[in-house]
Enzyme design. Structure first.
Site, short mmCIF file in Angstrom:
data_model
loop_
_atom_site.label_atom_id
_atom_site.label_comp_id
_atom_site.label_asym_id
_atom_site.label_seq_id
_atom_site.Cartn_x
_atom_site.Cartn_y
_atom_site.Cartn_z
N ASP A 37 0.84 -1.20 0.00
CA ASP A 37 0.00 0.00 0.00
C ASP A 37 0.87 1.25 0.00
O ASP A 37 1.99 1.25 0.54
CB ASP A 37 -0.91 -0.02 1.24
N HIS A 54 2.89 2.95 -8.87
CA HIS A 54 2.77 1.51 -9.16
C HIS A 54 4.02 1.01 -9.89
O HIS A 54 4.53 -0.06 -9.59
CB HIS A 54 1.52 1.24 -10.00
N LEU A 148 10.37 -21.21 -3.96
CA LEU A 148 9.44 -20.23 -3.38
C LEU A 148 8.13 -20.25 -4.16
O LEU A 148 8.13 -20.27 -5.39
CB LEU A 148 10.05 -18.82 -3.50
C1 FPP Z 1 -1.83 0.08 -3.34
O1 FPP Z 1 -1.37 1.42 -3.34
C2 FPP Z 1 -1.27 -0.65 -4.46
C3 FPP Z 1 -2.00 -1.34 -5.40
C4 FPP Z 1 -3.46 -1.42 -5.38
C5 FPP Z 1 -1.37 -2.03 -6.53
C6 FPP Z 1 -0.15 -2.82 -6.24
C7 FPP Z 1 0.56 -3.07 -7.51
C8 FPP Z 1 1.90 -3.06 -7.69
C9 FPP Z 1 2.85 -2.90 -6.59
C10 FPP Z 1 2.52 -3.18 -9.04
C11 FPP Z 1 2.26 -4.41 -9.83
C12 FPP Z 1 2.37 -5.67 -9.09
C13 FPP Z 1 2.95 -6.79 -9.55
C14 FPP Z 1 2.80 -8.04 -8.74
C15 FPP Z 1 3.78 -6.85 -10.75
P1 FPP Z 1 -2.43 2.59 -3.50
O2 FPP Z 1 -2.53 2.90 -4.96
O3 FPP Z 1 -3.72 2.20 -2.87
O4 FPP Z 1 -1.72 3.74 -2.71
P2 FPP Z 1 -2.42 4.92 -1.89
O5 FPP Z 1 -3.13 4.29 -0.73
O6 FPP Z 1 -1.29 5.79 -1.48
O7 FPP Z 1 -3.37 5.61 -2.83
#
Ligand code: FPP
Length: 259
Positions: A37, A54, A148
């Site tokens: 997050d 991201h 893993l």
């Molecule tokens: C949450 O941060 C993050 C996500 C919903 C997406 C996670 C995706 C990745 C890390 C990249 C792709 C993953 C892989 C496995 C290749 P948020 O956007 O909710 O952050 P915020 O709370 O600050 O808005």
């Protein structure tokens, strides 16, 4: 999981790494689950679009996969896209799906070479076709034996998983007498995977956001203010250290000591 033989040098490196950070190699969590997050905030702090967060979050995914391999964690579950994430602007959803595909294309060979087996939990049918195809072709190259299990929670939510389990149980005509914990677990998407001993959530939020509600029943939670794109091996090790310094009672009483 079949046993994957580490070389002597790899075993020594693992021991050195764990001991240098005060981690007990004999009390490692087998399964770590992570709610990644803070990507949006990380990008906003830099005056960038959310997708920039991201994009940088992928580097953290690489770092934790590497750290799991180095420390000997056997299962790593990453909450990559929840059923609620469809409510984000459609450009962001599309960019996230593209990022997943491009990352898998780029990383598949490397994951295979390192002994990483990829699987998913979640309703993949709703994902874009290219995403489904790439997930399938990466999984087809899963190495055996492997070292893993990397489990991506994609279009996943725990309430969805529990409802699916109940529907399947009814379809199978399971009788009231046959219902128990083990039987119920066998209907979850995580059937055969041990429950996580440790769950990490980044970005300072203290919620589990519809993630593995059944599987986290006795899990230790580690919350860190670090935003996901900044999360690196040192933070992963700190979470394991924190985990090893908890007293896990599973509803019992504290362990007797001689004092
Ligand atoms: C949450 O941060 C993050 C996500 C919903 C997406 C996670 C995706 C990745 C890390 C990249 C792709 C993953 C892989 C496995 C290749 P948020 O956007 O909710 O952050 P915020 O709370 O600050 O808005």
């Amino acid at each position: 999981m079949s046993d994957f033989q580490m070389t002597e040098a790899e075993m020594q490196d693992r021991l050195d790494l764990l001991l240098s950070t005060g981690i007990n190699p004999n009390e490692m969590p087998k399964h770590i689950a992570i709610i990644m997050d803070g990507n949006g905030r990380w990008a906003k702090n830099r005056g960038e679009e959310r997708i920039f967060g991201h994009l940088n979050g992928v580097e953290s995914v690489r770092a934790v996969v590497e750290a799991a391999l180095q420390t000997g964690v056997r299962y790593l579950t990453l909450y990559a896209f929840s059923t609620e994430n469809w409510n984000r602007p459609k450009e962001e959803v599309a960019a996230l799906m593209d990022l997943l595909v491009t990352t898998l294309v780029k990383e598949t060979e490397d994951l295979k070479g390192k002994g990483v087996c990829l699987s998913t939990i979640g309703d993949l049918k709703a994902l874009p076709k290219d995403c489904q195809v790439q997930l399938k072709s990466t999984a087809e190259l899963n190495p055996e034996p492997h070292r893993l299990d990397l489990i991506l929670a994609l279009n996943y939510s725990s309430k969805w998983e529990l409802i699916e389990a109940v529907k399947d149980i009814i379809k199978d005509g399971v009788t009231e007498d046959e219902v128990n914990s083990e039987m119920f677990e066998s209907y979850l998407k995580t059937a055969g995977i041990p429950d996580p001993e440790l769950m990490i959530r980044t970005s300072g939020e203290h919620r589990i956001s519809n993630f593995m509600l059944w599987q986290l029943a006795y899990t230790e939670f580690h919350f860190t203010p670090v935003l996901w794109p900044d999360f690196r091996r040192e933070h992963f090790l700190a979470a394991i250290y924190d985990f090893q310094n908890r007293e896990r009672r599973f509803g019992g009483v504290p362990q007797q000591t001689d004092k």
